[in-house]
Design an enzyme around this catalytic site. Structure first.
Site, PDB file in Angstrom:
ATOM      1  CB  CYS A   2      -0.881   0.022   1.242  1.00  0.00           C
ATOM      2  SG  CYS A   2      -1.907  -1.425   1.383  1.00  0.00           S
ATOM      3  NE  ARG A  27       4.478   1.894  -0.981  1.00  0.00           N
ATOM      4  CZ  ARG A  27       5.378   1.819   0.012  1.00  0.00           C
ATOM      5  NH1 ARG A  27       6.564   2.352  -0.152  1.00  0.00           N
ATOM      6  NH2 ARG A  27       5.108   1.210   1.140  1.00  0.00           N
ATOM      7  CD1 TRP A  72      -0.081  -5.267  -4.103  1.00  0.00           C
ATOM      8  CD2 TRP A  72       0.237  -6.222  -2.106  1.00  0.00           C
ATOM      9  NE1 TRP A  72       0.542  -6.456  -4.307  1.00  0.00           N
ATOM     10  CE2 TRP A  72       0.753  -7.077  -3.108  1.00  0.00           C
ATOM     11  CE3 TRP A  72       0.327  -6.614  -0.780  1.00  0.00           C
ATOM     12  CZ2 TRP A  72       1.347  -8.293  -2.823  1.00  0.00           C
ATOM     13  CZ3 TRP A  72       0.932  -7.831  -0.485  1.00  0.00           C
ATOM     14  CH2 TRP A  72       1.418  -8.661  -1.503  1.00  0.00           C
ATOM     15  CG  ASN A  98       1.578   0.128   3.966  1.00  0.00           C
ATOM     16  OD1 ASN A  98       1.135  -0.993   3.717  1.00  0.00           O
ATOM     17  ND2 ASN A  98       2.807   0.509   3.659  1.00  0.00           N
ATOM     18  N   GLY A  99      -0.079  -1.720   6.390  1.00  0.00           N
ATOM     19  CA  GLY A  99       0.404  -2.646   7.413  1.00  0.00           C
ATOM     20  C   GLY A  99      -0.658  -3.693   7.688  1.00  0.00           C
ATOM     21  CD  GLU A 461      17.860 -11.396  -9.280  1.00  0.00           C
ATOM     22  OE1 GLU A 461      17.326 -12.049  -8.373  1.00  0.00           O
ATOM     23  OE2 GLU A 461      17.402 -10.310  -9.692  1.00  0.00           O
ATOM     24  CE  LYS A 465      14.794  -8.721 -11.590  1.00  0.00           C
ATOM     25  NZ  LYS A 465      15.098  -9.241 -10.303  1.00  0.00           N
ATOM     26  CD  GLU A 468      10.795  -9.844  -9.921  1.00  0.00           C
ATOM     27  OE1 GLU A 468      10.213  -9.065  -9.164  1.00  0.00           O
ATOM     28  OE2 GLU A 468      11.984  -9.750 -10.234  1.00  0.00           O
ATOM     29  CG  HIS A 484      20.692 -35.978  -9.345  1.00  0.00           C
ATOM     30  ND1 HIS A 484      21.196 -37.252  -9.105  1.00  0.00           N
ATOM     31  CD2 HIS A 484      21.770 -35.182  -9.526  1.00  0.00           C
ATOM     32  CE1 HIS A 484      22.509 -37.211  -9.115  1.00  0.00           C
ATOM     33  NE2 HIS A 484      22.902 -35.971  -9.366  1.00  0.00           N
ATOM     34  CE  LYS A 579      12.065  -1.632  -6.104  1.00  0.00           C
ATOM     35  NZ  LYS A 579      12.872  -2.478  -7.011  1.00  0.00           N
TER      36      LYS A 579
HETATM   37  C1  AGP Z   1      13.104  -8.554  -7.041  1.00  0.00           C
HETATM   38  O1  AGP Z   1      13.088  -8.245  -8.432  1.00  0.00           O
HETATM   39  C2  AGP Z   1      11.741  -8.608  -6.457  1.00  0.00           C
HETATM   40  N1  AGP Z   1      11.059  -7.390  -6.681  1.00  0.00           N
HETATM   41  C3  AGP Z   1      11.714  -9.098  -5.027  1.00  0.00           C
HETATM   42  O2  AGP Z   1      12.145 -10.436  -5.032  1.00  0.00           O
HETATM   43  C4  AGP Z   1      12.586  -8.333  -4.002  1.00  0.00           C
HETATM   44  O3  AGP Z   1      13.938  -8.576  -4.269  1.00  0.00           O
HETATM   45  C5  AGP Z   1      12.251  -8.854  -2.605  1.00  0.00           C
HETATM   46  O4  AGP Z   1      10.885  -8.595  -2.343  1.00  0.00           O
HETATM   47  C6  AGP Z   1      13.111  -8.221  -1.508  1.00  0.00           C
HETATM   48  O5  AGP Z   1      12.882  -6.845  -1.489  1.00  0.00           O
HETATM   49  P1  AGP Z   1      13.934  -5.940  -0.678  1.00  0.00           P
HETATM   50  O6  AGP Z   1      15.260  -6.083  -1.363  1.00  0.00           O
HETATM   51  O7  AGP Z   1      13.389  -4.551  -0.730  1.00  0.00           O
HETATM   52  O8  AGP Z   1      13.981  -6.487   0.735  1.00  0.00           O
END
Ligand code: AGP
Length: 584
Positions: A2, A27, A72, A98-99, A461, A465, A468, A484, A579
């Protein structure tokens, strides 16, 4: 997550609130709303979906005090009735949150037993009614009583129809006060206000901002607190696209300068948290975990110091063994990830702790010694410069530990660290080839990433990417693990991306490439060696002794970007994602 904004001043609040919310869109959200106060009346407008659905509803909203929210969904579907702001039973208060309120069910029953009715399924609405319940004429007293009943996390913005001030309260969910002459703003993060001000109060847990012609900060006992003004050095333009089609592409190209700023800050500066440590626990979520995993391979291989890399949401609940001479190192771009904060708190009083964080003054930096990355604001949900600057800090940690051991490899490592901005710049010139490969991958529903050692972390990673932002199901396996079980999935035309930058593991990885080729895979090699005899396509990254896994990650960022672009995906704001995940 949020997003919250609020305004107190002399101008019409609604366009300022909408502008602030638009800077928080990154966000992630599924509904939005604003409330403004005018002549003792609170006017509220809310809409499902994007901000564009709300804007048309706000043109006739007048008032110079207001709050806004992008939601969110956690409790309750993304419907208008669950969107914020929420209005209290008497109509006196409007609130954005937010929370997560962990005792909201108990409070809801308490209020229902006293005649309160609810229009939403949210935990946030409970707070609005609770403030109403405690209100007997003084807003601050009601806020303090209500806040002391809440357990969980909250960043709150509140207005009241017979009190011409704006109120904000913070606990475990970020909230800043932006100071701009006669105007004062509140927001979930500084980025939303950089076009208005660079001077902020960063609220700490249990603090209330009472915003009128003056700004007072109180604690939950009602006592005044003296706050220092934090002057943000991030430049507004860094939070704009500056001509790029997406923030993600801009941030991919910002990596050389982000790396330069970060290495200048740390390479020759002391890191006291590294003194007298016997082993390191590195924790993080998502890409930050992948940085932790690569850190494990890098630091152990170079220094012989034992390193655990843990997913934060697992670490915090597995009762980890932590010794007094360990170092607990949290990695987080936002510094607000609830699972990472929770994992850090597990070890906080058992050993030394530090954090690699990008956002200044974020929660993690107040709970452990920060080793900042200087990537600047990162708006795209998929992290790029945030990730590579985290890796840089881990390479710097390895170099400092290596130097302490008098290992003569330290000089060549330092030289490669200093060359990183140039090496990444060279890697970015691969964009045309990666763009074509992205078009080639786009029609596929599956992709496999493989690698060994630090290349395995880079492959993890890289798979994230692609998942996502293109929604292609991409999985990553240690190259040696394929036989395996996983290799049963390989069929004619399966896309396999093999990352191979470590000479010591090259032959083994080539054997794994041959295994998948024999079953019909289309193999893209990301390497600094000539794999043309075994791969269908080779993307050649600069050859180095230590940092090529980072360079391979950059090439795969670009590959993911162009795959998603070829599919016409919403690259900067992928579906379902936020985010910064500030809830568990
Ligand atoms: C990465 O592309 C993602 N958006 C997500 O995995 C992110 O790395 C993860 O939520 C951790 O966020 P932070 O680095 O702000 O703690």
């Amino acid at each position: 997550m949020c997003g919250i904004v609020g305004y107190y001043g002399n101008e019409d609040a609604s366009p300022l609130l909408i502008n602030g919310l638009s800077r928080l869109e990154y966000r992630g959200y599924d509904s939005a709303g604003i409330a403004v106060l005018h002549n003792g009346k609170i006017d509220v407008q809310k809409a499902e979906g994007r901000l564009s659905n709300l804007i048309g509803l706000t043109t006739d909203m007048h008032g110079s005090i207001g709050i806004g929210h992008t939601r969110w969904a956690t409790h309750g579907a993304p419907e208008v009735r669950n969107a914020h702001p929420h209005i209290s039973k008497s109509g006196r208060f409007a609130l954005v949150h937010n929370g997560i309120i962990e005792n909201y069910k108990e409070l809801k029953s308490f209020l229902e037993a006293r005649g309160f009715t609810f229009v939403s399924d949210t935990d946030s609405e409970v707070i609005a009614h609770l403030i109403d319940f405690y209100y007997t004429g003084d807003v601050i007293t009601a806020l303090i009583k209500a806040a002391n009943r809440l357990s969980g996390s909250y960043a709150l913005g509140i207005i009241c129809n017979n009190d011409n001030r704006l109120f904000a309260i913070k606990k475990d969910s970020p909230l800043v006060v932006g100071l701009c002459g006669k105007d004062t703003f509140i927001a979930s993060d500084m980025q939303a206000l950089l076009d208005k001000t660079r001077d902020f109060y960063i609220l700490d847990n249990g603090e209330i901002a009472v915003i009128g012609d003056t700004v007072d900060i109180l604690n939950l006992s009602g006592e005044h607190i003296q706050k220092q003004i934090y002057h943000a050095t991030w430049d507004k333009t860094e939070a704009d696209k500056n001509g790029y089609p997406h923030f993600m592409l801009k941030e991919i190209y910002e990596q050389p300068e982000a790396l330069e700023r970060t290495l200048k800050a740390h390479l020759y500066a002391p890191l006291p948290f590294l003194y007298d440590i016997n082993s390191i626990h590195i924790i993080g979520c998502g890409s930050a975990y992948h940085a932790a995993l690569m850190g494990k391979y890098i630091i152990e291989a170079l220094t012989g110091i034992r390193v655990n890399a843990d997913i934060a949401s697992e670490f915090r609940y597995r009762n980890p063994i932590i010794k007094p001479d360990d170092l607990l190192l949290a990695i987080s771009q936002s510094g607000e990830t609830a699972d990472t904060i929770g994992a850090l708190e597990i070890g906080a009083n058992k050993c030394k702790s530090a954090c690699i964080v990008n956002v200044p003054e974020s929660t993690l930096t107040h709970k452990s010694t920060p080793m900042y990355t200087f990537a600047g604001p990162e708006v795209a949900v998929a992290t790029t410069k945030g990730f590579t600057t985290q890796l840089l800090n881990l390479y710097i940690i390895a170099a400092k530990l290596l130097k302490k051991r008098g290992d003569d490899r330290v000089q060549s490592l330092i030289e490669e660290i200093e060359a990183l901005p140039t090496l990444v710049q060279q890697t970015l010139t691969l964009e045309p080839q990666l763009k074509e490969l992205g078009k080639r991958i786009a029609p596929h529903s599956y992709a496999f990433f493989i690698g060994r050692g630090a290349d395995y972390a880079a492959a993890k990673e890289s798979a994230l990417k692609l998942k996502e932002i293109s929604y292609i199901h991409a999985d990553c396996y240690p190259a040696g693990e394929l036989k395996h079980g996983t290799i049963s999935l390989i069929e004619e035309g399966s896309v396999v991306v093999a990352i191979a930058t470590d000479k010591a593991l090259l032959d083994k990885t080539i054997s794994n490439i041959i295994e998948v080729k024999a079953r019909g895979a289309f193999v893209i090699g990301i390497s600094c060696f000539d794999l043309s005899k075994v791969c269908d396509v080779t993307v050649t990254v600069p050859a180095t002794q230590f940092v090529s896994p980072l360079l391979a990650s950059v090439a795969c960022q670009m590959l993911a970007y162009h795959t998603a672009a070829a599919k016409g995906c919403d690259i900067d704001k992928p579906r379902n994602l936020a985010k910064s995940v500030t809830v568990e």
